[in-house]
Design an enzyme around this catalytic site. Structure first.
Site, PDB file in Angstrom:
ATOM      1  CE  LYS A  79      -3.961   1.968   2.576  1.00 44.71           C
ATOM      2  NZ  LYS A  79      -4.837   1.789   3.756  1.00 44.71           N
ATOM      3  CB  SER A 154      -8.165   3.618   2.736  1.00 46.68           C
ATOM      4  OG  SER A 154      -7.307   2.972   3.664  1.00 46.68           O
ATOM      5  CB  SER A 178      -8.329   0.861   5.750  1.00 48.33           C
ATOM      6  OG  SER A 178      -8.985   2.101   5.682  1.00 48.33           O
TER       7      SER A 178
END
Lengths: 515, 489
Positions: A79, A154, A178
């Site tokens: 990420k 997210s 997330s």
């Protein structure tokens, strides 16, 4: 069968048996990214050469008979909010578009030391704020199961990459769901460890007391493998906890005996999609069939979780994001243009004889801050900075932040009481399956309400996991949420794995060639 | 002094702790390095980096707080003070808000009005925080670059807040002097104002006696004072300014917002700082990156044992043990512990505390000042100085000759005995001295006449001649003997 269909553990077996090289494995995933990511949009950057170089280095080590790390040449997608030395780390924000950290996050250093191969950086909501990855400043990520729908957020890029088999493993972060929400919507396994289990050093902070790094993978065993690499005390993170890391991979195959599974009746009320509710109930029945006793427990303060979360997280974010002021790194507005505009405004006010206006006019410095932040932050980030700034302001602190911290303690105590009666708590991850892209873009509150089942875990600082437990009538994945007490990741993984062995949901793959 | 008002002063003092590394990272705190060379990802606020507390800085703060008679909090925490400034790279300062590491202490200071008396100044709290970096601007905003040096960012600062117990600029100065001395003795800070390791902000207002009782004037915060003397002057200026303003406007506390004024050294005045710089809402909240800090009673006791002898106790001991005056004791103690240790060693060697105190103050300190040298580098060991003092006190030589001996010791590194030999100093036999005096009187009939008539000043000429014939003669003895001989004539 193609290499990219295999789980990380299966790939590692083949690597260790020298049936395949890391270079071949990495190449296979790079090819798949090449082929599908134009459509999915999971990655912000893929560094083919660096990945292949890293893979070749691992292959040489293996050939030379050197000891290899736990990941032994497996590729991992990261990420884009984990600091990678010398490489862009953008948080999917214009603000950090050109930012290259001078250091590696602790988890990145651990991945490298474990001979993991970094494929690239995955898309996300800007600064991890959002639940759909639509808040990325750079690109849209589509759900591999239905490309008209969001992958969740997210960590949408990480979940989509794993679901589309563009990476066997991904490292992401979870502040209020997330990791787990996109895992649920993309039909993969996602684990949010206990707060303090994994070092946050090098994780660009959203809400420091809630953020936690964790793995995404297609199977529970793969998640166990990756967590084993990530977890552990780090003297550079004062909130990381100095406790031994269990050998998750060796215990994950052992079912939990006499498992007491808790379900929370209030979580099955209004707002929960019927298909999701049904899938979760069936999953609970699977546990019964495996010998678990199912018991109702109560989390009376759970209904305040979203409100509490949306005070605490923005408060911390408003402070954590203050450093993006255009002075030290990241984006800065065109200072000359800003100064010229300021000068023009001053002249206009002078001509109009507007004394009050002149008194209120920005200094050059304040104007630089204002312009920089206006131009480089997206609307959701601005919204949360404003929410947090407001809630921390004199006169509001007690009513918002302090009250939220009290409720947070009550939420934690709810879990403490519940876990006196049960070993794991099961429930839905998200209120509905993945929704269409654009549906909630203009309705932030509706988006926030999707965190209703996951935010509690972060508020309580305990561990939570999402595992595929069915599909909607439209063919969209549904996740089962399992939560365990703090530092009981081993129990969580064993409990998830026993379910996974009894079901086949995790073996389904989205069809990417159909369109 | 019968002014119709009382001056009310409280001081906020920031001192830099003598740690080798910063409060939340491992960077050096040494002063004077090239800009931005003592920085890392933590103290530059690089995204993702996290603070880790320097326990040494915390323990030094506890030590200082114990020296200030404060209560030590068993549990303390860190808070973020949020504000924007280019030299504050995180956009917040890590400080302590509502749970400081210590509170409720006091410091006894010499009363400037009454010699030998002390005034007890209460301490509200002492807490730890990180320093910001340094900005260097050109005067015209927007026209030139500002430059930022982050070497100082993250340096540990102890903020010590007094109650508004100070009643005059002189008391404020005494408070600072005593505080600095205490922190020096504790090894907590060097309190060097030039290097910014001690900074002072003052809050000041007046309590004016009126027919309806005492009335408080608006509180003003005074900043930008770069020496203790500047503090004294700025506060004296400010008190007078506020008195005049009161007479003009009659403004009371609460009528106007609290004002911040800066001391301007060149003009010797205070001037208001821009109002935008004052009004801030710092939005304090607990720093989620740092765990609360706990300390056990045992650990506190351990730090307490390490305090050593504090200046106030040392002053009393020197008076009692060596028979010196409170004034002399104060002068010695004010010079710091190493000088006191030198004094003690010299006094023990000569068994005469008063004489040792005089020698240390008049000769040793003068040399240290001239040579800009710390006592640790003074070439004459205290035992040798003690021997020299012993010789002088026993009458072997006069004090002035003794000073010449010390000069010889300093110049050559000789022992006291060797230096005395080198200068040819021997005690003149009493009989020889009488013979010498008789000879002088015989050859100076004019002087003898003068002396007979009571013009005793004339003896000076005899002393001068005696010294010429034998530099070792004791002037006082020569005078005494000559007068005796004349009387017998």
């Amino acid at each position: 069968m193609s290499l990219t269909d295999l789980s990380a553990v299966e790939l590692l077996d083949r690597l260790d048996a020298r049936h395949v090289t890391s270079t071949e494995v990495v190449q296979a995933f790079l090819d798949r990214i090449e082929r599908y990511d134009r459509r999915i949009g999971a990655f912000l950057r893929v560094d083919r050469e660096a990945a292949l170089d890293q893979a070749a280095a691992v292959d040489r080590k293996r050939q030379a008979g050197e000891a290899l790390g736990r990941l032994g040449g497996l590729p991992v997608a990261i990420k884009d909010l984990l600091a990678t030395q010398g490489e862009p780390t953008t948080c999917a924000s214009r603000m950090l578009e050109d930012f290259r950290p001078p250091y590696d996050a602790t988890v990145i250093a651990r991945l490298k030391a474990a001979d993991g191969v970094i494929l690239g950086k995955t898309n996300m909501d800007e600064f991890a704020m959002g639940g759909s990855t639509e808040n990325s400043a750079f690109r849209l990520t589509r759900n591999p199961w239905d490309t008209t729908r969001i992958p969740g957020g997210s960590s949408g890029g990480s979940a989509a990459a794993v679901a589309a088999a563009m990476a066997p493993l991904s490292v992401a972060s979870d502040t209020g769901g997330s990791i787990r929400a996109p895992a649920s919507w993309c039909g993969v396994v996602g684990l949010k460890p206990t707060y303090g289990r994994v070092s946050r050093y090098g994780l660009v902070a959203f809400a420091s007391s809630l953020d936690q790094i964790g793995p995404l993978a297609r199977t529970v065993e793969d998640a166990a493998l990756l967590l084993e690499v990530l977890a552990g005390h780090d003297p550079r993170d004062s909130t990381s906890v100095d406790r031994p890391v269990p050998n998750y991979t060796s215990s994950v195959g052992r079912p939990l005996e006499r498992l007491r599974l808790g379900i929370v009746p209030e979580l099955f009320g209004d707002g929960l999609d019927a298909e999701v509710a049904a899938a979760v109930r069936v999953a609970v029945d699977v546990y019964r069939s495996l010998g678990a006793t199912v018991q109702e427990v109560s989390l009376p303060h759970g209904k305040y979780a979203v409100a509490t979360y949306y005070i605490i997280a923005p408060c911390e974010a408003s402070s954590n994001l203050a450093r993006y002021d255009g002075v030290h790194y990241g984006y800065r507005t065109d200072a000359q243009k800003a100064a010229a505009r300021l000068e023009a405004e001053r002249k206009a006010l002078e001509q109009a004889g507007d004394r009050a206006g002149l008194d209120n006019l920005d200094t050059a410095l304040v104007r630089m801050y204002r312009q920089t932040r206006s131009e480089a932050f997206g609307p959701e980030v601005k919204r949360r900075i404003m929410l947090g700034t407001y809630a921390l302001s004199a006169g509001y602190y007690d009513a918002y932040y302090l009250k939220a911290m009290k409720v947070r303690r009550l939420v934690r105590e709810d879990f403490d009481r519940a876990f006196e009666q049960v070993d794991l708590i099961a429930g839905p991850v998200t209120p509905m399956p993945a929704y269409p892209i654009g549906e909630k873009v203009n309705d932030p509150l509706a988006m926030y309400l999707c965190d209703v089942y996951t935010a509690c875990t972060n508020l309580a600082g305990i561990a939570g996991l999402s595992i595929p437990c069915g599909f909607s009538s439209r063919g969209l994945p549904i996740g089962l949420h399992l939560q365990a007490p703090a530092f009981e990741e081993e129990r969580l993984l064993r409990g998830a794995a026993m379910y996974q062995r009894a079901t086949a949901w995790h073996t389904r793959r989205p069809s990417l060639d159909g369109e | 002094m019968n002014k119709p008002y009382a001056i009310i002063i409280g001081l906020e003092v920031h001192v830099q702790l003598l740690t080798s590394s910063k409060l939340f990272c491992g960077c050096s705190t040494a002063f004077g390095a090239a800009p931005n060379t003592q920085t890392c990802v933590v103290c530059t606020g690089t995204p993702g980096a996290l603070p880790v507390m320097n326990r040494q800085a915390y323990l030094l703060s506890v030590k200082a707080a114990l020296g200030l008679n404060c209560q030590i909090a068993r549990l303390t925490k860190w808070d973020r003070k949020n504000y924007y400034y280019p030299d504050l790279p995180k956009g917040y300062q890590i400080s302590q808000y509502d749970m400081p590491l210590s509170r409720d202490g006091h410091l006894d200071i010499p009363d400037p009005e009454q010699e030998g008396q002390v005034r007890r100044i209460r301490i509200i709290r002492a807490h730890l925080e990180e320093d910001a970096g340094k900005s260097m601007h050109d005067e015209v905003a927007g026209k030139a670059d500002s430059r930022i040096d982050l070497n100082r960012a993250g340096t540990p600062l102890l903020e010590i807040v007094s109650q508004p117990d100070l009643r005059s600029p002189a008391e404020a100065k005494n408070y600072l002097t005593e505080l600095k001395l205490l922190l020096n003795y504790l090894g907590v800070s060097d309190c060097n104002m030039q290097e910014g390791s001690l900074r002072v902000d003052a809050n000041i207002n007046l309590h004016v006696a009126t027919p309806e009782g005492n009335v408080a004037t608006p509180i003003v915060e005074v900043k930008n004072m770069n020496s203790f003397r500047a503090v004294e002057r700025a506060l004296a200026y400010e008190a007078q300014r506020q008195w005049e303003l009161w007479q003009e406007t009659g403004q009371r506390i609460g009528d106007v917002p609290k004002q911040t004024r800066g001391w301007e050294e060149e003009a010797q005045i205070t001037r208001p700082q821009r109002s935008k710089e004052e009004s801030s809402d710092y939005r304090y909240f607990p720093d989620p990156d740092l765990a609360p800090v706990t300390i056990s009673e045992d650990a506190i006791a351990h730090v307490r044992q390490s305090l050593g002898e504090l200046p106030a106790d040392l002053r009393t001991r020197l008076v009692g043990q060596f028979g010196i005056t409170p004034y002399d004791s104060d002068v010695l103690v004010s010079q710091g512990r190493p000088l006191v240790d030198y004094f003690i060693a010299a006094a023990e060697a000569c068994r005469d505390g008063k004489a040792a105190a005089n020698w240390v103050q008049q000769s040793v300190l003068r040399v240290l000042n001239e040579r800009q040298m710390p006592i640790e580098q003074f070439p004459v060991p205290p035992a040798e100085l003690g021997r020299l003092i012993d010789e002088v006190q026993s009458g072997k030589m006069e004090t002035s000759r003794g000073r010449e001996v010390l000069a010889e010791m300093l110049a050559t590194g000789k022992s006291a005995a060797a230096a005395i030999d080198a200068l040819g100093i021997v005690q003149v036999d009493e009989a020889d001295l009488e013979t010498l005096c008789a000879e002088l009187l015989a050859s100076n009939p004019k002087v003898v006449d003068d002396l007979k008539q009571g013009r005793l000043k004339a003896a000076g000429a005899l002393i001068g001649q005696a010294k010429k014939r034998n530099p070792n003669v004791n002037a006082t003895r020569v005078r005494e003997i000559c007068l005796q001989l004349v009387q017998r004539m």
